[in-house]
Design an enzyme around this catalytic site. Sequence first.
Site, PDB file in Angstrom:
ATOM      1  N   GLY A 120      -4.478  -1.232 -83.573  1.00 21.92           N
ATOM      2  CA  GLY A 120      -4.773   0.066 -83.738  1.00 21.92           C
ATOM      3  C   GLY A 120      -5.585   0.460 -85.131  1.00 21.92           C
ATOM      4  O   GLY A 120      -6.741  -0.068 -85.065  1.00 21.92           O
ATOM      5  N   SER A 205      -6.549  -6.087 -78.622  1.00 22.44           N
ATOM      6  CA  SER A 205      -6.904  -4.909 -78.874  1.00 22.44           C
ATOM      7  C   SER A 205      -7.985  -4.815 -80.088  1.00 22.44           C
ATOM      8  O   SER A 205      -8.803  -5.404 -80.137  1.00 22.44           O
ATOM      9  CB  SER A 205      -5.648  -3.956 -79.129  1.00 22.44           C
ATOM     10  OG  SER A 205      -5.968  -2.726 -79.157  1.00 22.44           O
ATOM     11  N   ASP A 284      -2.907  -6.309 -52.251  1.00 21.57           N
ATOM     12  CA  ASP A 284      -2.017  -7.486 -52.420  1.00 21.57           C
ATOM     13  C   ASP A 284      -2.205  -8.936 -51.769  1.00 21.57           C
ATOM     14  O   ASP A 284      -2.183  -9.906 -52.001  1.00 21.57           O
ATOM     15  CB  ASP A 284      -0.392  -7.122 -52.236  1.00 21.57           C
ATOM     16  CG  ASP A 284       0.631  -7.936 -52.755  1.00 21.57           C
ATOM     17  OD1 ASP A 284       0.183  -9.096 -53.198  1.00 21.57           O
ATOM     18  OD2 ASP A 284       1.711  -7.925 -52.899  1.00 21.57           O
ATOM     19  N   ASP A 287      -4.714 -12.307 -51.927  1.00 20.40           N
ATOM     20  CA  ASP A 287      -4.547 -13.819 -52.472  1.00 20.40           C
ATOM     21  C   ASP A 287      -3.848 -14.731 -51.553  1.00 20.40           C
ATOM     22  O   ASP A 287      -3.281 -15.581 -52.101  1.00 20.40           O
ATOM     23  CB  ASP A 287      -3.883 -13.415 -53.942  1.00 20.40           C
ATOM     24  CG  ASP A 287      -2.743 -12.809 -54.038  1.00 20.40           C
ATOM     25  OD1 ASP A 287      -2.127 -12.729 -52.871  1.00 20.40           O
ATOM     26  OD2 ASP A 287      -2.362 -12.092 -54.950  1.00 20.40           O
ATOM     27  N   ASP A 291       2.924 -10.312 -52.738  1.00 20.70           N
ATOM     28  CA  ASP A 291       4.299 -10.865 -53.908  1.00 20.70           C
ATOM     29  C   ASP A 291       4.275  -9.619 -54.854  1.00 20.70           C
ATOM     30  O   ASP A 291       4.661 -10.045 -55.894  1.00 20.70           O
ATOM     31  CB  ASP A 291       3.744 -12.123 -54.283  1.00 20.70           C
ATOM     32  CG  ASP A 291       2.452 -12.088 -55.154  1.00 20.70           C
ATOM     33  OD1 ASP A 291       1.732 -11.240 -54.946  1.00 20.70           O
ATOM     34  OD2 ASP A 291       2.143 -13.181 -55.433  1.00 20.70           O
ATOM     35  N   ASP A 440      -4.567  -2.387 -68.032  1.00 23.48           N
ATOM     36  CA  ASP A 440      -4.605  -1.777 -69.284  1.00 23.48           C
ATOM     37  C   ASP A 440      -5.367  -0.239 -69.318  1.00 23.48           C
ATOM     38  O   ASP A 440      -6.508  -0.337 -68.798  1.00 23.48           O
ATOM     39  CB  ASP A 440      -5.768  -2.825 -70.121  1.00 23.48           C
ATOM     40  CG  ASP A 440      -5.824  -2.565 -71.530  1.00 23.48           C
ATOM     41  OD1 ASP A 440      -5.693  -1.333 -71.870  1.00 23.48           O
ATOM     42  OD2 ASP A 440      -6.124  -3.555 -72.258  1.00 23.48           O
ATOM     43  N   HIS A 479      -1.470  -2.956 -71.788  1.00 19.41           N
ATOM     44  CA  HIS A 479      -2.282  -3.049 -72.905  1.00 19.41           C
ATOM     45  C   HIS A 479      -1.499  -4.225 -73.809  1.00 19.41           C
ATOM     46  O   HIS A 479      -0.852  -4.196 -74.392  1.00 19.41           O
ATOM     47  CB  HIS A 479      -2.376  -2.052 -73.903  1.00 19.41           C
ATOM     48  CG  HIS A 479      -3.216  -2.093 -75.075  1.00 19.41           C
ATOM     49  ND1 HIS A 479      -4.694  -2.496 -74.917  1.00 19.41           N
ATOM     50  CD2 HIS A 479      -3.148  -1.852 -76.302  1.00 19.41           C
ATOM     51  CE1 HIS A 479      -5.278  -2.492 -76.029  1.00 19.41           C
ATOM     52  NE2 HIS A 479      -4.194  -2.315 -76.851  1.00 19.41           N
TER      53      HIS A 479
END
Length: 552
Positions: A120, A205, A284, A287, A291, A440, A479
């Site tokens: 922050g 961050s 999805d 891969d 799932d 994020d 995040h």
Amino acid sequence: MKNTGIVFPTSALALAALAGCGGGDDNARLELDAKAAEAVCAEMVTQSGLPATTLTTRYVPAGTRRPGTLTTGDFLGGHCVVTGSRDARTGVDGKPYAIGFELSLPDRWNGRFLYLGGGGNDGTLRDTSLSSTISNGTPSPLGQGYAVVSADAGHQGTSASFGADPQARIDHAYNAHDKTAQSAKALIAWRYGKAPNYSYFSGCSGGGRQGMMFSQRFPSYFDGITAGAPAMRVSSGATVAAMWNNRKFTDIAPLGSDGKPVLSQAFSNGDLNLVADAVLAACDAGDGVVDGMVQNTRACRFDPAVLQCAGAKADSCLSAAQVGALKDVFGGPKTSAGQPLYVTQPWDAGIRNAGWRAWTLGSSTTSTPNSAYNTLMLDALRNEFFTPPDPSFDALAFNFDTDPARMQAFSEVYDTYRDDRLSAFKARKGKLMFIHGMSDPIFSADEVVEYYERLAANNGGIAATQDFARTYLVPGMTHCSGGPATDTYDSLQAMVDWVEKGVAPDSIAARASASNAYFPNRTRPLCAYPKFAKYKGAGSIEDAASFSCEAS
């Protein structure tokens, strides 16, 4: 002592050479009983010899405290908590400033030093009994025997108003962290009679930016750096994107009783679930298994137009305005001429999570928005990222053609995306990990991928670059943590094994917590980019053993 690039005070050097109260016995300061350790803790206030520094200490006996606010589990061993205030001064704004830090020194030291990154606008001291915000699967490092420090980055309080003082800006960018690292290592040398055997940094961050900053400005300070969701372009790119996203979402938000838009209602939770489900439908299975997670991120292609209503808005579809806003936001901010001002954002199912909403849309039911774009990011933009500051700036008035230029002066000091070689850090055999959540909403995972690709291009390719730097993408994570993700892992131990044992982490073992609302206790490998976790074709989809790291 090990060459760390730190200049120790003369008194600390002398004590290191003499090993404190034992002549030439290197273990004299390492093997103090509790009573002696408490006495040394008290002596540090007047005897450590740090310049321009005020110290207070308190001794915490073994078996009297657990990490953080925990009420169950193992107690911490005996340790000395040192609170320091360095280089106190009065700023040009008439306010008091100092570089504050907290250092915890365990009685039973394992020879390692850990710097916990902030986040922050900083301005507070992170509890040094805890682990890093990007390594929440790590048992308390202090409890493991690490000496641990945190810093407030040179100002007190979480407001960005410190940006009115030029020195406070420099302190926040790098100087406070340099001084904190120097102070911590000097105090470690004083307490134990020797420098750390190994030094580590871990943060997310703003803390991730701090880790990158150390690798570039002070490459000799740390053997291993973990940079989670690094804010590498926060003062020139990501904040521009925050203003762009805020504008795009506000433009389509319904009006409240006062005739002004209510940002939080631009998308309902049901709308965001529609988007998440559609992303999964498109990506999805890439891969090898359906799932609820998009592991093969590089192969994911999605167009929200598939959700557009044929007629009026309904619960099962999105309006044309909503689809347009999503395309604009995930496509990244641009000038009126179409020039990109930041990277794109990847499509991921974590868009349904409350953590994504908190940054982008908020929860306010009035026309006064409470999203982090409008609180944290706007505060930083007004007071620190603009030069000169513009404390009353209106977020919705951001001009994408002209206002980015007002951010460049501070970007040159603060941002960390430009150095894409890391020559000095690599030469001294430092190790660097990037960890980034695919959902994020403030620092796009596409940014860390773009940086890593540039880093690899300048260091002989991906394979050669993985000798000193690796990237791990976390599907579903918002995040730093949270979301439909396996967001719990011990990245600190993975780094220690890499630095001290030469065991390069091809993958990091990760799990979803027992309280995860989407798939509790699920485990997955976090694979070193560009590989991803691919289903082997057999075995439980809840078990990491059913997956292997494969190339796209």
